[in-house]
Design a protein around this motif. Structure first.
Motif, PDB file in Angstrom:
ATOM      1  N   ARG A 250       0.939  -1.233  -0.018  1.00 43.59           N
ATOM      2  CA  ARG A 250      -0.085  -0.006   0.005  1.00 43.59           C
ATOM      3  C   ARG A 250       1.048   1.241  -0.160  1.00 43.59           C
ATOM      4  N   ASN A 253       2.344   1.800  -3.292  1.00 44.22           N
ATOM      5  CA  ASN A 253       1.446   2.236  -4.436  1.00 44.22           C
ATOM      6  C   ASN A 253       1.117   3.860  -4.503  1.00 44.22           C
ATOM      7  N   GLU A 322      -9.260   1.987  -5.788  1.00 48.67           N
ATOM      8  CA  GLU A 322      -8.220   0.871  -5.691  1.00 48.67           C
ATOM      9  C   GLU A 322      -7.601   0.814  -6.937  1.00 48.67           C
TER      10      GLU A 322
END
Length: 416
Positions: A250, A253, A322
């Protein structure tokens, strides 16, 4: 989808440019260079950072309750882009740590770390790679052993850029000694002044002569970091114990989305266009060469594709969507364009493209030659483009895992 900037955003860009022109003096630039070298912030740089914070230009998209502005992601992009272009100052507050804490941290951790990161008083370096594992972080051996209310850390990290400046390290370590590969990894937020931590410099090819400040991966130094019975409280654990793989993904990203990585890829393309428009004697006649014009046109089209993919990622991040394969796609296209542009520019400039900053005849302080030394690194750092292609195939196109060793192939921590 419309990725152009509206009047308000264009006005912000103009205000930022005017501010940088007025306030980023030679003294500030010198202190910024000293701070990057590990000598701490000077008084003028501290005052500038405080002024920028008061104007609401730091951590624009972060929540107000943690020191941000609760603004739009695109606004933060514009701020970051202008400070990078204007004075090579990174405004991505706090490095990887801040966004990752917002995504995975407890309320206590957010209050403890994020406001300081928003002011650039707290900064994180990335404690990922080790001597025996680079992008294949599932092979990590650095151990963090639980002992009642603390962890005891032993091991080594390598290529830890900015460890000489950071207040904390975003450390990926193995907390389950019986685990293998990505299982049993955890993330710890470790203060760099903790007893038992040793930082040793690794001088890069850009060290002597020193690369210009806006060179792609032009850092003169990276580091080895050693942990010898380093003790930290359990409260330093980010996320759940054993879930470090997902916490780190995460963080990666979020860290891939922004102006810095975009400009890293397209800056030289913009520079060569401006250089060919100039009256520099070294390039007189080149702009009328059909082969040069065709090459530059191709590079410019590619650069615009990089921009559109960055805008798409910003749009996804802005609506809290997402990421599936979009981050991986951006990570492939951007660095590969940067490498192609660097090679093409070297061919266009001929002997001038090989002159480093120490040469009296160097063009623009030797940035093109130094970029040739550093650009290829961008295809590996933060996820190799080969692994990114695999993620696009599997996550974006629904293709099966490659034949061979599925477990090993699917456990490289460079996924989008």
């Amino acid at each position: 989808m419309n990725f152009s900037f509206n009047d308000e955003q264009q006005e912000l860009r103009a205000n930022l440019q005017a501010f940088i022109s007025e306030h980023v003096t030679d003294t500030v630039r010198n202190e910024l260079a000293d701070a990057h070298a590990g000598n701490g912030k000077g008084p003028h740089l501290r005052a500038l950072h405080e002024d920028i914070f008061r104007r609401g230009w730091m951590a624009v998209s972060w929540p107000k309750e943690y020191g941000g502005q609760s603004g739009e992601t695109i606004t933060q992009f514009i701020v970051e882009e202008e400070f990078l272009r204007g004075c090579d100052m990174r405004m991505g507050a706090g490095g990887t740590g801040g966004p990752a804490i917002l995504a995975s941290g407890t309320e206590e951790q957010k209050k403890k770390y994020v406001p300081g990161a928003a002011r650039l008083d707290i900064t994180f370096c990335q404690g990922y790679s080790e001597p025996h594992c680079g992008t294949d972080l599932a092979g990590i051996r650095c151990r963090a052993t639980r002992d009642d209310d603390k962890y005891v850390i032993n091991g080594q990290k390598i290529y830890t850029t900015n460890a000489q400046n950071a207040t904390h390290i975003f450390l990926l370590a193995r907390t389950d000694p019986e685990s293998t590969r990505q299982a049993g990894l955890s993330v710890l937020l470790v203060p760099m002044n903790t007893a038992g931590i040793t930082v040793r410099p690794l001088w890069t090819i850009q060290h002597e002569p020193q690369a210009p400040s806006n060179t792609t991966y032009g850092e003169t130094r990276t580091n080895e970091v050693f942990f010898d019975n380093v003790e930290v409280p359990v409260s330093c654990l980010l996320g759940k114990e054993g879930d470090g793989w997902n916490v780190t993904k995460r963080g990666l990203n979020l860290d891939r989305v922004g102006a810095w990585r975009y400009l890293m890829s397209v800056r030289r393309t913009e520079d060569i266009v401006n250089l060919l428009k100039s009256d520099n004697e070294a390039v007189v006649g080149l702009r009328d060469d059909p082969a040069v014009r065709d090459t530059i046109a191709d590079l410019w089209i590619e650069a615009q594709m990089c921009r559109l993919m960055t805008m798409r990622s910003l749009s996804i991040a802005g609506r809290r969507g997402e990421f599936v394969h979009e981050g991986s796609g951006e990570k492939v296209v951007g660095p590969e364009h940067g490498v192609r542009a660097t090679e093409a520019i070297s061919q266009i400039l001929g002997p001038y493209g090989a002159l480093l900053s120490s040469s009296l005849e160097a063009i623009e302080s030797g940035v093109y030659a130094h970029n040739l030394l550093g650009a290829f690194q961008s295809t590996v750092n933060h996820g190799s483009v080969q692994v990114m292609r695999d993620q696009i195939a599997r996550k974006g196109l629904g293709m099966p895992k490659p034949a061979g060793s599925p477990k090993a192939r699917s456990s490289t921590l460079t996924t989008s």
